[in-house]
Enzyme design. Structure first.
Site: not given
Ligand SMILES: CCOC(=O)Nc1nc2cc3nc(NC)[nH]c3cc2c(=O)[nH]1
Length: 375
Positions: A93, A269
């Site tokens: 991320d 996720d």
């Protein structure tokens, strides 16, 4: 590092679709669930066992790794794959979401986000450019633009301001990425706009103007609730290019995954399988079980005899109950492993149902069987 990133669409069944993402470190079968490997480890599960559950890709967190052990040190060890021994694709991320949820003294400006580490109070600055530099030092195969995930609820005007900032940061992220990333790596844009359909449209169009090989749907799973989340997906995914992967971040429970695959999401996720596993919650086809509960003390049955995962097949619920009551390390280890295996079995079952044109029936049967709450 020669194979360029590519997505090939497989079967479709209504809005649901299967596909394959080719990366230089392996292929990702979609719809895909990515175990969260926050600080370079999928907590309490060895990478060989994560792989054995069928995971093709894991997620690493920029915020955590930049603070400890630092991206530069990971790079000196040869990157996150070598450092952690995970050889498959890794998605990282950009750090924005966790800076806002974990750090102290954060200050958001046009330039980026300045903040103090929650670990030692040291001062840091995350800009679109620095986030890309960190993700490249980690060696991530799929990277994220720096974005701002707005709080929920948020006013329309504040949401618009936030999405416009994320679009400007998308441009800067892509420019930085093109400077330093390899051809085998990919950068995703992140669609924002909270729960406002016109803003989701505006964000999706602006990001496609810039152009990305994949698109994340951000700003969800922040307390809006399942129906509102599905409502945003209903208006957002049709605006995204069909031939590129769509990634719904931070999602979710099994019923969220089924409903989002139904709305053409390809990648997920979530910390839930590992985090809830550490606290004694087992996810199963029939719904979640709290294995610390007295009802399991003398239960001689395993979690899933049909699984080839040792954690699901070789241990009784009574033994798992004992491990958690005794505070034994093996409890969180086995349950995290089982939950990841269950999530991968759910994804494999959905991929198969889509390929065989029976996804509606699968979803209906799963929703009838999977009781999230007792009674
Ligand atoms: C995973 C890549 O994410 C980013 O780089 N930015 C980002 N992350 C999010 C993570 C989220 N987790 C949840 N719920 C658990 N909601 C999330 C939203 C974002 C987001 O908008 N933007």
């Amino acid at each position: 590092m020669t194979t360029p990133f590519s997505f090939s669409l497989g079967a479709t069944d209504g809005q649901a679709r299967t596909g394959a993402i080719t990366t230089s470190r392996g292929t990702i079968r979609t719809p895909a669930f990515m175990p969260v490997g926050t600080a370079g480890t999928v907590k309490a599960v060895q990478m060989r066992d994560v792989k054995a559950t069928g995971a093709d890709i894991i997620l690493g967190n920029t915020y955590h790794l930049m603070l400890r052990p630092t991206a530069e040190r990971v790079a000196r060890f040869g990157g996150l794959h070598k450092f952690s021994t995970w050889e498959g694709p890794i998605l990282t991320d950009s750090g924005g979401f966790q800076v806002m949820s974990l750090s102290a003294m954060r200050k958001l400006t046009e330039e980026g986000v300045s903040f103090q580490s929650h670990i030692d109070g040291s001062k840091h600055m995350l800009t679109p450019e620095r986030s890309i530099e960190i993700q490249c030092l980690l060696g991530a195969d799929i990277q994220m633009q720096l974005d701002e995930c707005p709080p929920f609820p948020i006013s329309e005007e504040a949401s618009l301001e936030s999405l416009e900032l994320s679009v400007r940061w998308a441009k800067r992220s892509k420019a930085a990425f093109e400077e330093i990333a390899g051809r085998h790596q990919a950068l995703y844009g992140i669609v924002q706009g909270s729960v406002f359909p016109d803003q989701r449209k505006r964000s999706a169009e602006a990001l496609q103007e810039i152009g990305f090989p994949g698109y994340s749907v951000g700003g969800l799973a922040v307390g809006e609730g399942r129906e509102a989340m599905f409502g945003v997906l209903d208006v957002t995914t049709p605006l995204l290019p069909k031939d590129k992967p769509r990634y719904l971040m931070g999602v979710g429970k099994p019923l969220d995954l089924v409903g989002a695959v139904e709305r053409s999401i390809d990648m997920f996720d979530c910390v839930l399988p590992t985090r809830s596993g550490r606290h004694g919650q087992a996810w199963t086809w029939d719904g979640p079980l709290n294995l610390k509960n007295a009802q399991f003390v003398d239960d001689e049955t395993p979690l899933d005899p049909a699984s080839d995962c040792p954690a699901s097949r070789d241990y009784t619920k009574g033994y798992l109950n004992h491990l958690f009551r005794a505070g034994e390390y093996l409890g969180p280890m086995l349950l995290s492993w089982h939950n990841l295996d269950f999530y991968q079995r759910l994804m494999a079952a959905m991929r198969e149902a889509i390929a065989e044109g029976r996804f509606d029936q699968f979803a209906e049967e799963f929703r009838a069987r999977h009781r999230e709450r007792k009674g």
